[in-house]
Design a protein around this motif. Structure first.
Motif, PDB file in Angstrom:
ATOM      1  N   GLN A 156      45.771 140.005 143.866  1.00  0.00           N
ATOM      2  CA  GLN A 156      45.727 138.603 143.989  1.00  0.00           C
ATOM      3  C   GLN A 156      46.411 138.385 145.563  1.00  0.00           C
ATOM      4  OE1 GLN A 156      44.177 136.254 142.354  1.00  0.00           O
ATOM      5  NE2 GLN A 156      43.451 137.991 141.243  1.00  0.00           N
ATOM      6  N   THR A 157      46.438 139.338 146.487  1.00  0.00           N
ATOM      7  CA  THR A 157      47.075 139.364 147.761  1.00  0.00           C
ATOM      8  C   THR A 157      45.785 138.580 148.924  1.00  0.00           C
ATOM      9  OG1 THR A 157      46.334 141.471 148.346  1.00  0.00           O
ATOM     10  CG2 THR A 157      48.444 141.268 147.235  1.00  0.00           C
ATOM     11  N   SER A 158      46.153 138.645 149.907  1.00  0.00           N
ATOM     12  CA  SER A 158      45.348 138.247 151.064  1.00  0.00           C
ATOM     13  C   SER A 158      44.290 139.355 151.307  1.00  0.00           C
ATOM     14  CB  SER A 158      45.712 137.823 152.419  1.00  0.00           C
ATOM     15  OG  SER A 158      46.558 138.773 152.838  1.00  0.00           O
ATOM     16  N   SER A 159      44.891 140.635 150.806  1.00  0.00           N
ATOM     17  CA  SER A 159      43.923 141.791 151.193  1.00  0.00           C
ATOM     18  C   SER A 159      43.339 142.519 149.900  1.00  0.00           C
ATOM     19  CB  SER A 159      44.964 143.151 151.647  1.00  0.00           C
ATOM     20  OG  SER A 159      45.638 142.583 152.934  1.00  0.00           O
ATOM     21  N   SER A 160      42.783 141.426 149.192  1.00  0.00           N
ATOM     22  CA  SER A 160      42.132 141.764 148.108  1.00  0.00           C
ATOM     23  C   SER A 160      40.614 141.187 147.795  1.00  0.00           C
ATOM     24  CB  SER A 160      42.980 141.465 146.696  1.00  0.00           C
ATOM     25  OG  SER A 160      43.171 139.852 146.739  1.00  0.00           O
ATOM     26  N   PHE A 161      39.882 141.170 146.731  1.00  0.00           N
ATOM     27  CA  PHE A 161      38.726 140.509 146.666  1.00  0.00           C
ATOM     28  C   PHE A 161      39.072 138.927 146.482  1.00  0.00           C
ATOM     29  CE2 PHE A 161      35.930 138.267 144.039  1.00  0.00           C
ATOM     30  CZ  PHE A 161      34.497 138.520 144.427  1.00  0.00           C
ATOM     31  N   ALA A 162      40.128 138.690 145.913  1.00  0.00           N
ATOM     32  CA  ALA A 162      40.531 137.063 145.844  1.00  0.00           C
ATOM     33  C   ALA A 162      40.963 136.623 147.221  1.00  0.00           C
ATOM     34  CB  ALA A 162      41.536 137.101 144.727  1.00  0.00           C
ATOM     35  N   GLY A 163      41.552 137.254 147.862  1.00  0.00           N
ATOM     36  CA  GLY A 163      42.012 136.947 149.042  1.00  0.00           C
ATOM     37  C   GLY A 163      40.659 136.683 150.198  1.00  0.00           C
ATOM     38  N   HIS A 164      40.011 137.976 150.235  1.00  0.00           N
ATOM     39  CA  HIS A 164      38.763 137.960 150.956  1.00  0.00           C
ATOM     40  C   HIS A 164      37.714 136.930 150.468  1.00  0.00           C
ATOM     41  CE1 HIS A 164      39.626 142.307 152.382  1.00  0.00           C
ATOM     42  NE2 HIS A 164      40.360 141.534 152.918  1.00  0.00           N
ATOM     43  N   SER A 165      37.674 136.728 149.375  1.00  0.00           N
ATOM     44  CA  SER A 165      36.628 135.443 148.828  1.00  0.00           C
ATOM     45  C   SER A 165      37.312 134.084 149.415  1.00  0.00           C
ATOM     46  CB  SER A 165      36.727 135.453 147.313  1.00  0.00           C
ATOM     47  OG  SER A 165      36.020 134.422 146.945  1.00  0.00           O
ATOM     48  N   ARG A 166      38.734 133.642 149.455  1.00  0.00           N
ATOM     49  CA  ARG A 166      39.224 132.597 149.945  1.00  0.00           C
ATOM     50  C   ARG A 166      38.867 132.355 151.372  1.00  0.00           C
ATOM     51  NH1 ARG A 166      43.050 133.792 146.259  1.00  0.00           N
ATOM     52  NH2 ARG A 166      44.453 134.870 147.916  1.00  0.00           N
ATOM     53  N   MET A 167      39.151 133.609 152.232  1.00  0.00           N
ATOM     54  CA  MET A 167      38.725 133.473 153.512  1.00  0.00           C
ATOM     55  C   MET A 167      37.465 133.183 153.721  1.00  0.00           C
ATOM     56  SD  MET A 167      41.040 136.717 154.776  1.00  0.00           S
ATOM     57  CE  MET A 167      39.966 137.001 156.251  1.00  0.00           C
ATOM     58  N   PHE A 168      36.435 133.800 152.925  1.00  0.00           N
ATOM     59  CA  PHE A 168      35.164 133.715 153.548  1.00  0.00           C
ATOM     60  C   PHE A 168      34.610 132.217 153.026  1.00  0.00           C
ATOM     61  CE2 PHE A 168      30.905 133.823 152.195  1.00  0.00           C
ATOM     62  CZ  PHE A 168      30.198 134.472 153.376  1.00  0.00           C
ATOM     63  N   THR A 169      34.931 131.686 151.847  1.00  0.00           N
ATOM     64  CA  THR A 169      34.765 130.236 151.307  1.00  0.00           C
ATOM     65  C   THR A 169      35.277 129.312 152.221  1.00  0.00           C
ATOM     66  OG1 THR A 169      34.564 131.067 148.981  1.00  0.00           O
ATOM     67  CG2 THR A 169      35.054 128.635 149.528  1.00  0.00           C
ATOM     68  N   ASN A 170      36.361 129.436 152.988  1.00  0.00           N
ATOM     69  CA  ASN A 170      37.102 128.335 153.743  1.00  0.00           C
ATOM     70  C   ASN A 170      36.566 128.684 155.212  1.00  0.00           C
ATOM     71  OD1 ASN A 170      38.566 127.419 151.768  1.00  0.00           O
ATOM     72  ND2 ASN A 170      40.045 128.651 151.894  1.00  0.00           N
ATOM     73  N   PHE A 171      35.950 129.696 155.609  1.00  0.00           N
ATOM     74  CA  PHE A 171      35.655 129.711 157.011  1.00  0.00           C
ATOM     75  C   PHE A 171      34.541 128.958 157.166  1.00  0.00           C
ATOM     76  CE2 PHE A 171      33.708 131.997 160.658  1.00  0.00           C
ATOM     77  CZ  PHE A 171      34.538 132.096 161.544  1.00  0.00           C
ATOM     78  N   PRO A 172      34.833 127.966 158.388  1.00  0.00           N
ATOM     79  CA  PRO A 172      33.508 126.829 158.555  1.00  0.00           C
ATOM     80  C   PRO A 172      32.495 127.255 159.414  1.00  0.00           C
ATOM     81  CG  PRO A 172      35.473 126.517 159.883  1.00  0.00           C
ATOM     82  CD  PRO A 172      35.869 127.727 159.057  1.00  0.00           C
ATOM     83  N   ARG A 173      32.346 128.293 160.162  1.00  0.00           N
ATOM     84  CA  ARG A 173      31.559 128.868 161.054  1.00  0.00           C
ATOM     85  C   ARG A 173      30.496 130.092 160.598  1.00  0.00           C
ATOM     86  NH1 ARG A 173      35.955 127.427 163.240  1.00  0.00           N
ATOM     87  NH2 ARG A 173      37.098 129.113 163.498  1.00  0.00           N
ATOM     88  N   THR A 174      29.729 130.540 161.172  1.00  0.00           N
ATOM     89  CA  THR A 174      28.805 131.611 160.880  1.00  0.00           C
ATOM     90  C   THR A 174      29.347 132.598 159.998  1.00  0.00           C
ATOM     91  OG1 THR A 174      27.538 131.093 162.886  1.00  0.00           O
ATOM     92  CG2 THR A 174      27.069 133.324 162.009  1.00  0.00           C
ATOM     93  N   LYS A 175      28.685 133.063 158.959  1.00  0.00           N
ATOM     94  CA  LYS A 175      29.653 133.901 158.070  1.00  0.00           C
ATOM     95  C   LYS A 175      28.417 134.380 157.271  1.00  0.00           C
ATOM     96  CE  LYS A 175      30.714 130.257 154.688  1.00  0.00           C
ATOM     97  NZ  LYS A 175      31.853 129.777 154.168  1.00  0.00           N
ATOM     98  N   PHE A 176      28.512 135.959 156.798  1.00  0.00           N
ATOM     99  CA  PHE A 176      27.639 136.628 156.071  1.00  0.00           C
ATOM    100  C   PHE A 176      28.462 137.470 155.230  1.00  0.00           C
ATOM    101  CE2 PHE A 176      25.618 135.934 160.286  1.00  0.00           C
ATOM    102  CZ  PHE A 176      24.219 136.157 160.013  1.00  0.00           C
ATOM    103  N   ARG A 177      27.985 137.532 153.932  1.00  0.00           N
ATOM    104  CA  ARG A 177      28.475 138.166 152.742  1.00  0.00           C
ATOM    105  C   ARG A 177      27.702 139.324 152.378  1.00  0.00           C
ATOM    106  NH1 ARG A 177      30.565 135.928 146.975  1.00  0.00           N
ATOM    107  NH2 ARG A 177      31.198 137.806 146.289  1.00  0.00           N
ATOM    108  N   LEU A 178      27.919 140.555 152.758  1.00  0.00           N
ATOM    109  CA  LEU A 178      27.029 141.412 152.501  1.00  0.00           C
ATOM    110  C   LEU A 178      27.228 142.429 151.426  1.00  0.00           C
ATOM    111  CD1 LEU A 178      26.661 142.600 156.369  1.00  0.00           C
ATOM    112  CD2 LEU A 178      25.228 141.053 154.926  1.00  0.00           C
ATOM    113  N   GLU A 179      26.449 142.705 150.362  1.00  0.00           N
ATOM    114  CA  GLU A 179      26.947 143.213 149.129  1.00  0.00           C
ATOM    115  C   GLU A 179      26.491 144.569 148.932  1.00  0.00           C
ATOM    116  OE1 GLU A 179      27.266 140.167 145.789  1.00  0.00           O
ATOM    117  OE2 GLU A 179      26.341 139.058 147.103  1.00  0.00           O
ATOM    118  N   ASN A 180      25.635 145.179 149.700  1.00  0.00           N
ATOM    119  CA  ASN A 180      25.168 146.590 149.863  1.00  0.00           C
ATOM    120  C   ASN A 180      25.006 146.979 151.180  1.00  0.00           C
ATOM    121  OD1 ASN A 180      22.257 145.539 150.344  1.00  0.00           O
ATOM    122  ND2 ASN A 180      22.310 144.873 148.259  1.00  0.00           N
ATOM    123  N   ARG A 181      24.637 148.331 151.245  1.00  0.00           N
ATOM    124  CA  ARG A 181      24.486 148.764 152.485  1.00  0.00           C
ATOM    125  C   ARG A 181      22.990 148.414 153.268  1.00  0.00           C
ATOM    126  NH1 ARG A 181      29.106 151.042 153.187  1.00  0.00           N
ATOM    127  NH2 ARG A 181      29.974 152.451 151.656  1.00  0.00           N
TER     128      ARG A 181
END
Length: 177
Positions: free
Chosen positions: A131-156
């Protein structure tokens, strides 16, 4: 999208997800320097001595004050320091089997022992449970809260397609010779 990714991009994801390789591909495309958060988190050439958190955070802030960069790494607490200046965020959210294969394929990093490699594998496998900032949960929070251009890539394949689209944009943007 193109402008955002060519300015100041943060790339996050689990160990072995391919952040470094993706960052190098973006760097080659946009001629932007890459900063690996491992180099700010660890002292010297190895991975045995963790840098003081405040010093690592200051170094990240200094780097993120530059006009153009790509910052990549798993360390959410350091990536968060750069996000206020970031114009884009890419989350390489790959399943464990792909990250595991990526870690095995790259082998130990410079200065890492076999024990370091085994510990990294165990740590990376717990990415979805921590549940740290360096985990799926932490990265998910960062991604959700980022207000500008963003991409979530789930495979190569998605990563490859994004790079191909960006290359096509580069070609289309070049003036006729």
């Amino acid at each position: 999208m193109f402008e955002s990714l060519s300015q100041r991009t943060v790339i996050i994801g689990n160990s072995g997800a391919g952040k470094s390789a993706f960052a190098e591909d973006l760097s080659a495309l946009f001629h932007v320097p890459v900063i690996d958060l491992d180099l700010l988190n660890w002292e010297g050439d190895g991975y045995g001595r963790k840098r003081d958190d405040d010093a690592a955070r200051r170094m990240t802030l200094d780097v993120s004050a530059q006009p153009r960069w790509i910052i990549e790494g798993v360390y959410g607490w350091l990536a968060e320091s750069a996000l206020p200046r970031a114009t884009a965020l890419i989350w390489l959210d790959l399943q464990w089997s792909l990250c595991h294969a990526g870690l095995l394929a790259r082998g130990p990093r410079q200065g890492a022992t076999d024990q370091d490699g085994a510990e990294l594998l165990k740590w990376a496998e717990t990415y979805w449970n921590r549940q740290t900032s360096s985990s799926f949960a932490g990265h998910s929070r960062m991604f959700t809260n980022f207000p500008r251009t963003k991409f979530r890539l789930e495979n190569r394949e998605q990563a490859t397609l994004l790079l191909a689209d960006l290359r096509a944009c580069m070609i289309a943007r070049k003036p006729d010779e």
